[in-house]
Write a protein that holds these residues in place. Structure first.
Motif, PDB file in Angstrom:
ATOM      1  N   VAL A 243       7.772  11.624  11.159  1.00  0.00           N
ATOM      2  CA  VAL A 243       6.902  10.936  11.979  1.00  0.00           C
ATOM      3  C   VAL A 243       5.810  10.419  11.060  1.00  0.00           C
ATOM      4  O   VAL A 243       5.282  11.021  10.217  1.00  0.00           O
ATOM      5  N   SER A 244       5.350   9.157  11.132  1.00  0.00           N
ATOM      6  CA  SER A 244       4.257   8.849  10.407  1.00  0.00           C
ATOM      7  C   SER A 244       3.134   8.105  11.314  1.00  0.00           C
ATOM      8  O   SER A 244       3.508   7.743  12.546  1.00  0.00           O
ATOM      9  N   VAL A 245       1.949   8.533  11.177  1.00  0.00           N
ATOM     10  CA  VAL A 245       0.926   7.905  11.693  1.00  0.00           C
ATOM     11  C   VAL A 245      -0.172   7.031  10.945  1.00  0.00           C
ATOM     12  O   VAL A 245      -0.446   7.427   9.886  1.00  0.00           O
ATOM     13  N   ASP A 246      -0.313   5.889  11.438  1.00  0.00           N
ATOM     14  CA  ASP A 246      -1.265   5.070  10.623  1.00  0.00           C
ATOM     15  C   ASP A 246      -2.419   4.619  11.688  1.00  0.00           C
ATOM     16  O   ASP A 246      -2.168   4.214  12.775  1.00  0.00           O
ATOM     17  N   LEU A 247      -3.672   4.974  11.072  1.00  0.00           N
ATOM     18  CA  LEU A 247      -4.915   4.618  11.887  1.00  0.00           C
ATOM     19  C   LEU A 247      -5.655   3.374  11.486  1.00  0.00           C
ATOM     20  O   LEU A 247      -5.623   3.099  10.204  1.00  0.00           O
ATOM     21  N   ILE A 248      -6.355   2.289  12.248  1.00  0.00           N
ATOM     22  CA  ILE A 248      -7.219   1.526  11.875  1.00  0.00           C
ATOM     23  C   ILE A 248      -8.312   2.167  10.886  1.00  0.00           C
ATOM     24  O   ILE A 248      -8.943   3.190  11.385  1.00  0.00           O
ATOM     25  N   ASP A 249      -8.445   1.467   9.817  1.00  0.00           N
ATOM     26  CA  ASP A 249      -9.337   2.199   8.873  1.00  0.00           C
ATOM     27  C   ASP A 249     -10.857   2.112   9.387  1.00  0.00           C
ATOM     28  O   ASP A 249     -11.577   2.994   9.160  1.00  0.00           O
ATOM     29  N   VAL A 266      -5.769  -6.895   9.661  1.00  0.00           N
ATOM     30  CA  VAL A 266      -7.035  -5.705   9.985  1.00  0.00           C
ATOM     31  C   VAL A 266      -6.319  -4.579   9.090  1.00  0.00           C
ATOM     32  O   VAL A 266      -5.309  -3.918   9.348  1.00  0.00           O
ATOM     33  N   PRO A 267      -7.256  -3.885   8.310  1.00  0.00           N
ATOM     34  CA  PRO A 267      -6.811  -2.823   7.434  1.00  0.00           C
ATOM     35  C   PRO A 267      -6.680  -1.387   8.336  1.00  0.00           C
ATOM     36  O   PRO A 267      -7.232  -1.111   9.154  1.00  0.00           O
ATOM     37  N   TYR A 290       0.505  -1.182   4.995  1.00  0.00           N
ATOM     38  CA  TYR A 290       0.493  -2.517   5.288  1.00  0.00           C
ATOM     39  C   TYR A 290       1.725  -2.843   6.247  1.00  0.00           C
ATOM     40  O   TYR A 290       2.923  -2.337   5.855  1.00  0.00           O
ATOM     41  N   PHE A 291       1.726  -3.647   7.145  1.00  0.00           N
ATOM     42  CA  PHE A 291       2.684  -4.120   8.046  1.00  0.00           C
ATOM     43  C   PHE A 291       3.115  -5.513   8.022  1.00  0.00           C
ATOM     44  O   PHE A 291       2.254  -6.270   7.865  1.00  0.00           O
ATOM     45  N   VAL A 292       4.565  -5.968   7.636  1.00  0.00           N
ATOM     46  CA  VAL A 292       4.771  -7.218   7.527  1.00  0.00           C
ATOM     47  C   VAL A 292       5.354  -7.687   8.782  1.00  0.00           C
ATOM     48  O   VAL A 292       5.891  -7.077   9.757  1.00  0.00           O
ATOM     49  N   SER A 293       4.937  -9.065   9.257  1.00  0.00           N
ATOM     50  CA  SER A 293       5.189  -9.634  10.501  1.00  0.00           C
ATOM     51  C   SER A 293       6.190 -10.468  10.328  1.00  0.00           C
ATOM     52  O   SER A 293       6.370 -11.361   9.140  1.00  0.00           O
ATOM     53  N   PRO A 294       7.245 -10.672  11.296  1.00  0.00           N
ATOM     54  CA  PRO A 294       7.328  -9.860  12.568  1.00  0.00           C
ATOM     55  C   PRO A 294       8.074  -8.801  12.421  1.00  0.00           C
ATOM     56  O   PRO A 294       9.332  -8.725  11.903  1.00  0.00           O
ATOM     57  N   THR A 295       7.677  -7.612  12.783  1.00  0.00           N
ATOM     58  CA  THR A 295       8.407  -6.409  13.004  1.00  0.00           C
ATOM     59  C   THR A 295       7.922  -5.552  14.228  1.00  0.00           C
ATOM     60  O   THR A 295       6.922  -6.119  14.906  1.00  0.00           O
ATOM     61  N   PRO A 296       8.680  -4.576  14.633  1.00  0.00           N
ATOM     62  CA  PRO A 296       8.180  -3.875  15.868  1.00  0.00           C
ATOM     63  C   PRO A 296       6.940  -3.490  15.601  1.00  0.00           C
ATOM     64  O   PRO A 296       5.932  -3.120  16.701  1.00  0.00           O
TER      65      PRO A 296
END
Length: 761
Positions: A243-249, A266-267, A290-296
């Protein structure tokens, strides 16, 4: 009931052998061997009727079969009547064939001898493809070979276990199996099994356990990072491989969460990652992710809709766009994943990603998405609470710092330094105040709770103390007045009720000290605050003997402790939180004294030494240290004399003041000073008792003090045009920077300060 009796017949229908190992039928009319089968059956029925006293003919339950050339007849049981026998036979057939549980019978080679319709449905095969086949050869939909083999081993009278299978669409199924041996004369001749499909019950039980763990373990603190880690820890026990959790900084900083769609600009910060298996994180906890677009991931950020997918076969072929994550998932054997938005009130707090691999071979399905949403909802609530707390805490800390002194006044009598860190349950404050006669007031205190309201209350206490200090009250009297004002300073809900003492743990506390650099005297009073440390110039550290009174707000009185400090002594005031936890109070006090010893001549070094020794981890209640290095004024900066009560004493005092100013090079102030001295000495002779004592102090300002033995205080009057007197204090007020009255055990002192130019000081 089984009797375990049997007989065989020859080709002519006569009994060729008889077995009655239990002695069930000892009184047969003749030896059965050689008799016709009908005669034996008639004798058995007669015996049975007599035994059970049946009103109608009894019935035998027989099993007839061929063993080689012989016909074998086993007596399986009895019935009280022929009708009862028919009912029992119908029950046996119906119970086996119509049972919702799967029922199967096997021989010692684990070939299926009988299988009811429920078991055949579980296997997904017709009877012809199941009967007389070995269990191990029937596929993995219902894998019973291991459980049945335990029964044949004979180690357990019965075996109960769960086995994982699947249905015709490769969807996972869970079966509860009870297997037991079938015996004849204590010899195992086969195995029976009762099979239940418990997939839904097992899933419900697992989900309930997961939700119970989430309820108990997620949200133990008002810390968003900790809450994210608790979510990851709970979910990776039985639900997911990783499980990974990423929160808006910005959310971690207490800012309002953004509304969707949220773009990749948005960081986002990695808040948690848990993976007992082989999956390695692409981004470490605490780093920006960082998330690359487009991805889920970016799709969920845009529409707040959960995604369930197989990362290897997704029709969007999103792996092409995020090579780093794709490689990590592929290397760890991840076969299924859920990406969920963590949201509150329609705003995005972050993302939670659940992965399954080798440790959980069954892929996620839509029911798992709902379960993940329920678990994550608990985390969302606490992350939002943590965000609100962080925002309020940040605001409160900013307010606290704005209400605390940014710099202390530059005073000849002391050199100061301080350290302060906000707490979670208490709000600490401190101050250094310039008093008359070059004296210095030092205060430190705390109010209960933390937050904006507590910060405002702290500011009100500090303002009240500064105001009372301006009245030149001695420490114990100042605390008594502050104690009286506490009821009005505290918020309405925290004010003590009349006649009811507040809980001491939640009461405001304060220590106030006054240092006189002319005499070196230090006067201290405490309202529930620990006594200060005094470090001599050679490094000896002692705790000043101060009677610690009750906290403020209890209508108490306070005592004062006085001590003459050697020149260049260090006074260290500290918050009680430095000595917590209480179980280690003695140990931490020893560390505090040692830290004060190592930096005996430098207030800043004293603060740094204490922080280094005791604040490796900040105390939960905040901490404050105020280090005060005391100095003495040079002897030639003070001039004192006592005059008589004769009128001539006025001229003498005026003349001595003029000579002293000339010695100090302050001739420009002679006229003003002589006028002030003349007026004050005259007032003593006319309106007070005792001889007038004049003291001049040259410091950053020029102080004129005239003391007498009267307790009455003069007051400023505005004389009318025709009045011949009453203008003295009015003139003094116009000439001086400030003036006031200070009371002593023997009377009072009227003091007046004149401003000096930088060249004069």
């Amino acid at each position: 009931m089984a009797h375990e009796s049997s007989f065989t017949l020859d080709d002519s229908g006569h009994v060729s052998s008889w077995r009655d190992p239990t002695g069930r039928y000892p009184a047969l009319s003749a030896d059965p061997v050689g008799q016709p089968a009908g005669r034996l059956l008639s004798d058995l029925l007669d015996h049975l009727a007599a035994e059970v006293d049946a009103p109608a003919p009894a019935a035998l339950l027989l099993t007839v079969g061929r063993d080689g050339t012989e016909t074998v007849v086993d007596i399986r049981g009895t019935a009280r009547s022929l009708r009862a026998a028919h009912v029992e036979a119908a029950f046996e057939y119906s119970a086996f064939e119509q049972s919702t549980a799967g029922l199967e019978v096997y021989d010692t080679e684990l070939r299926v001898l009988r299988s009811n319709s429920a078991a055949l449905a579980m296997r997904g095969r017709p009877a012809g493809d199941v009967l007389q086949h070995r269990v191990a050869d029937l596929g993995s939909r219902l894998p019973l070979a291991a459980v049945l083999g335990q029964v044949l081993d004979g180690s357990e009278p019965a075996v109960q276990d769960k086995v994982d299978g699947h249905d015709g669409h490769d969807h996972p199924r869970v079966f509860a199996v009870t297997a037991f041996p079938l015996q004849d004369e204590q010899q195992t001749i086969g195995v029976g099994a009762v099979i239940h499909d418990v997939t839904e019950q097992d899933r419900d039980r697992t989900a309930a356990h997961l939700l119970a763990q989430a309820h108990a373990e997620i949200g133990t603190t008002l810390d968003a990072m900790r809450t994210a880690q608790e979510l990851a820890g709970v979910a990776t026990r039985e639900f997911a491989d990783a499980v990974s959790v990423d929160l808006i900084d910005a959310v971690l900083q207490g800012a309002e969460a953004p509304a969707p769609p949220v773009g990749t600009d948005v960081p986002v910060r990695r808040a948690a990652f848990e993976a007992p298996g082989e999956l390695q994180p692409v981004y470490a906890v605490g780093e920006m992710s960082y998330f690359v677009s487009p991805t889920p991931y970016t799709q969920v950020m845009a529409d707040l809709t959960p995604r369930l997918l197989d990362p290897h076969t997704s029709p969007s072929d999103w792996l092409m766009h995020d090579a780093a994550r794709a490689g990590a998932l592929r290397d760890a054997g991840i076969h299924s994943m859920i990406v969920l938005p963590l949201s509150s009130r329609g705003r995005l707090l972050g993302l939670a990603s659940f992965y399954r691999g080798p440790r959980h071979p069954i892929p996620f399905d839509t029911l798992d998405v709902g379960l993940a949403e329920q678990v994550s909802a608990k985390a969302c609530m606490h992350i939002e609470n943590a965000r609100c707390y962080t925002r309020e805490h940040t605001t409160a800390v900013a307010l606290q710092r704005s209400l605390l002194p940014r710099t202390f006044p530059e005073l000849s009598g002391v050199t100061t330094a301080h350290f302060y860190t906000p707490g979670s349950r208490q709000t600490v404050w401190f101050d250094v105040i310039a008093l008359s006669g070059a004296r210095v007031g030092v205060a430190i205190g705390q109010v209960p709770q933390q937050g904006v309201d507590a910060s405002v209350t702290m500011g009100r206490f500090r303002t009240a103390l500064d105001t009372l200090a301006g009245l030149d009250l001695p420490p114990h009297e100042l605390l008594a007045h502050l104690d009286d004002a506490t009821g009005n300073i505290l918020p309405a809900g925290a004010r003590p009720q009349p006649g009811v003492l507040p809980a001491t743990a939640d009461s405001p506390r304060c220590l106030y000290a006054v240092y006189d650099p002319v005499t070196g005297e230090l006067a201290v009073a405490s309202a529930g605050w620990p006594a200060p440390l005094v470090t001599s110039a050679d490094g000896d550290v002692t705790t000043m003997d101060v009677p610690v009174g009750p906290p403020l707000g209890q209508g108490a009185s306070y005592d004062v402790s006085r001590r003459t400090l050697a020149p260049e002594s260090m006074l260290t005031l500290y918050s009680q939180s430095l000595l917590e936890p209480s179980a280690r109070a003695e140990e931490r006090m020893a560390q505090l004294r040692q830290a004060a010893h190592h930096a005996a001549h430098d207030p800043r070094a004293t603060c740094d030494s204490i922080v280094h020794s005791l604040l490796g981890q900040h105390p939960g209640d905040g901490a404050a240290v105020l280090a005060v290095l005391t100095h003495r004024l040079p002897a030639d900066s003070v001039a004192t004399w006592t005059g008589s009560r004769e009128p001539a004493a006025v001229a003498e005092s005026r003349e001595k003041a003029g000579h002293q100013l000339e010695d100090w090079g302050l001739e420009a102030h002679a006229f003003t000073t002589e006028m002030i001295v003349s007026e004050l000495v005259t007032n003593v002779i006319r309106h007070a008792s005792g001889n007038p004592t004049v003291r001049l102090i040259r410091d950053r300002s020029l102080t004129i003090e005239v003391s007498d033995e009267a307790a009455t205080s003069p007051h400023l009057r505005h004389a009318r045009a025709q009045d011949e007197n009453g203008r003295g204090l009015l003139i003094i007020a116009a000439l001086a920077r400030r003036w006031g009255t200070r009371y002593t055990p023997n009377g009072k002192i009227i003091w007046v300060e004149e401003a000096l130019d930088e060249d004069d000081t």
